[in-house]
Structure formats: C-alpha cells, structure tokens
Scaffold this motif. Structure first.
Motif: not given
Length: 424
Positions: A340-359
């Motif tokens: 919804n913004t473009g912020y840098l995620p502050t959670n390590k798991r958020a970068l993974g394939p189940d969350y932001l990886g495909p995005y």
C-alpha cells in the motif's frame, strides 16, 4: 528488568510474557502520523481484530506529521491523556522516550522480547531493525515503517535527455548534469526536485549530509558536526535550482508536476510509491533508482519511518498492545504496508516467497529501497529537547540558500550557530 517488575508487579509481568488468548475485552487507543497512512493502518487493524476478537483497535485522528504527533505526545504526557500505542518518528523517539520514561509512561519492551521464543525473534527481526527502536541501550520501540530516500524517474524524459533510466548517475554532480539536460527539453519541463526546503522534518537535509560522508553530530552527540561537508552540500542544493531547473514550490506541487510528467527526477520517500504509481498510470513510464552517494566508503542514508511505542499503563492493555505491536511488525501486516506504500519491510519473513517475494518480482520499483538497506543508518534527533524547533530554524535558512537570498557560506555559519544555541 527490575524497573519494569517494580512498576508492573511480578504477576503482571508474567502475564505479559506468556500470551495466550486474552480473557477480557480490551480496547486500544492508537495514534499514528500522516492521515494518508490510513490506507494500511485501517486494513492492518481489521486483520488483527479478526485474529484477536477480544481486542478492539480505536484510532485517534492521525497527526499531520511526525513533528505534530511528537508535540501532541509531549502535551498529553503532562495531562495523562496518552494513547495506548503511538508511532514515533525515529528522529524524535529518543527525545520522547527520555521524557516519558522519567514519568513512567512508556513500557520497556526488552523483557517482552526476551519472553518470546528465541528462534521466533531471530526469524522475524534483524539486529539492525531492532536497533531502530533502542534508546539508551534498551528496547522501547519496534520498527513498523522504515525507508530511505530514493529517486523517482520519468523514463521518457531521461531518455530524451540522453540518459539511461536503468543506469542513473550515482553522484550528485552526475544528477545535476542530467537534470540540466532534461530542463533544456522544453519551457514547461523541470530537471529535478529535491524538496528539502519545505520538507516537514530534516530527513532530506540529513540525507544530503550523510551521503557525503558527513554526520550531524560529533561522537559524543553534543556538538554540531555537519559543518565538515555542509558548505559543499549547501552549494549543491543551490545548484539544484540554478542548474538542475528545480522549481522552488512546495512538495505537494512538485509531486503533482512529477506525476503530470513535467519533472524528470524526483526525490521522495518510497512510502508513496503505490500512490504515485496509481496516479501516473500510463502517462509515462515510472522508474526508480537508489539514492546517489558521493562518498562511497563512508556515505549513508537516514532511516526514516517510525517505531511503535506502548504507553498504556493498564496491564491488560499492555498485554493487548504487545500482541498488536507484534502483529504490526509481523509478515502479514508488513506485506500490507509495503503493497500500500512502498516502505521497506521491517520483518525478515516478509521478504520471503510466502509474502513479498512474488510482489517484488512483479513490481521492481517497489524493490529499489531494499537495494540500499546496507546504506541505512539511524535517524537521531538533537539533545536538548528542541529537535522540532531546530529543524524549523534550519529549514528557513536552507530555503534562503536555495532561493539565493543567503550565500551558502553565510547559511552554513547560521546553521551551526543557531543549531548549537538550540541544543543547549
């Protein structure tokens, strides 16, 4: 640990650390900054309440900026009208925590983190992200939003000026040279915009100082140190106008002109990447690039954003607030924040394939800010309790330099003198 145990009582602390389902209905009063950020606060709160039906999130009217929110918190500390959770800008966090801690109005979160499984903490939070919420060696905040400034690019204008959007200049000399060529494309085209002269806080001013290898304060944190590179950077800020064709209009007007296709290079927070992408549509091709560093060895970038502080006094609310803060810094909420913004995620798991990886794979502009994570440094305020006033004073001087009303050398002397006076 002794302080918080004495404050809450051993039984209350134990109930905070062990967090199964809450036994009672709890309503949390939450204050965040920037009304536009309702676009992720509201859906995140809704998702949290679906998982925790015994906790209700009630948002206060958002503060207009971090500075305004900070001033509100300082006033409400005196009248004991604080919210239960507040999102404090990193640069004002130390000043606020120091004030609230003396009054026992802020909860130390270290014991709560220590009560969580060690592997869970390691899987979710990097040491660098946790450090953003640490004050005086203790964990008081949990980073919810984090960002460093980036370049937004009008790919068509850059190409017409002979540049390559995929390989933008990585020095400010190169940026000014390219901006001048973009400006020459037509009378209604501006080469660049770097709106430090009217920014609501000192993030962009710190950005231009830190990228050049400078620092705002000395190691002791009690004297101005930006005079080392300050003259060079003030001269560069003036060149943005005289050579780069930067219009000295307010930030929102600059953004409107960029979205309309009239500015070639626009420096801004990645937090508005989603909004700008939607507004631009098919008007032109939007690109992005990392922030230039003149000093590749020592240069860094101030980490903007905020930490969630728990200011509730009631143990049941503190327990509920900790669950809410964990959710807001968890992968599900961070995915909502980023998309919804473009912020840098502050959670390590958020970068993974189940969350932001495909995005990120499908939206490379949103990934740009992650490419400069290793350049991020803490964004700290000034001693003396006058951080907001200091920036407003600095901004007036910087504005004068960029307009040509104040010579850079004189501007630097005034910045050092007036900042030093307000730090005492």
């Amino acid at each position: 640990m002794r302080r918080i145990t004495k404050w809450l009582g051993a039984a209350a602390l134990a109930s905070l650390v062990a967090t199964p389902a809450l036994a009672q209905q709890v309503t949390l009063d939450v204050l965040y900054c920037f009304p536009a950020f309702a676009k992720f606060h509201e859906p995140a709160a809704k998702a949290f309440m679906e998982k925790h039906p015994d906790i209700k999130i009630n948002f206060r009217a958002p503060a207009a900026s971090y500075d305004e929110g900070h001033q509100t918190m300082l006033r409400q500390a005196v009248t004991n009208q604080l919210p239960d959770v507040f999102y404090s800008g990193f640069h004002l966090q130390q000043e606020l925590v120091n004030t609230l801690e003396k009054r026992k109005q802020v909860l130390e979160l270290g014991p709560l983190l220590a009560g969580e499984p060690k592997q869970w903490v390691a899987d979710n939070y990097s040491d660098k992200i946790l450090a953003l919420g640490q004050i005086n060696g203790k964990q008081y905040g949990m980073a919810v939003n984090a960002s460093t400034p980036i370049m937004y690019i009008n790919n068509e204008l850059v190409k017409k000026a002979g540049g390559d959007p995929a390989h933008m200049p990585d020095t400010w000399e190169g940026i000014v040279t390219l901006a001048a060529k973009i400006k020459a494309l037509g009378p209604n085209i501006a080469g660049m915009a770097y709106n430090v002269h009217d920014w609501p806080d000192d993030w962009l001013w710190r950005g231009i100082v830190l990228q050049g290898g400078g620092s705002m304060l000395n190691e002791a944190g009690d004297k101005v140190a930006f005079d080392g590179v300050g003259l060079k950077e003030l001269e560069m800020l003036r060149r943005f106008v005289t050579e780069g064709g930067m219009p000295l209009i307010d930030w929102d007007q600059s953004r409107q002109q960029f979205v309309a296709g009239q500015i070639g290079i626009f420096f801004d927070t990645p937090a508005r990447m989603r909004q700008d992408t939607d507004l631009i549509g098919d008007k032109f091709t939007l690109g992005s690039a990392v922030f230039p560093l003149d000093d590749k060895a020592k240069g860094g970038l101030p980490t903007g954003g905020n930490s969630a502080l728990i200011t509730a006094k009631d143990p049941a609310k503190q327990k509920a607030a900790w669950e809410f803060v964990k959710f807001m810094t968890g992968p599900e909420a961070q995915k909502l924040v980023v998309e919804n913004t473009g912020y840098l995620p502050t959670n390590k798991r958020a970068l993974g394939p189940d969350y932001l990886g495909p995005y990120y794979a499908a939206n490379p502009n949103f990934k740009t800010v992650t490419l400069q994570m290793d350049r991020s440094v803490p964004w700290q305020g000034y001693p003396g309790g006058n951080s907001v006033r200091i920036w407003r004073t600095q901004r007036e001087i910087i504005n004068g330099v960029m307009r040509g009303d104040i010579q850079p050398k004189d501007g630097l002397a005034r910045l050092v003198k007036e900042t030093s006076a307000l730090m005492k």
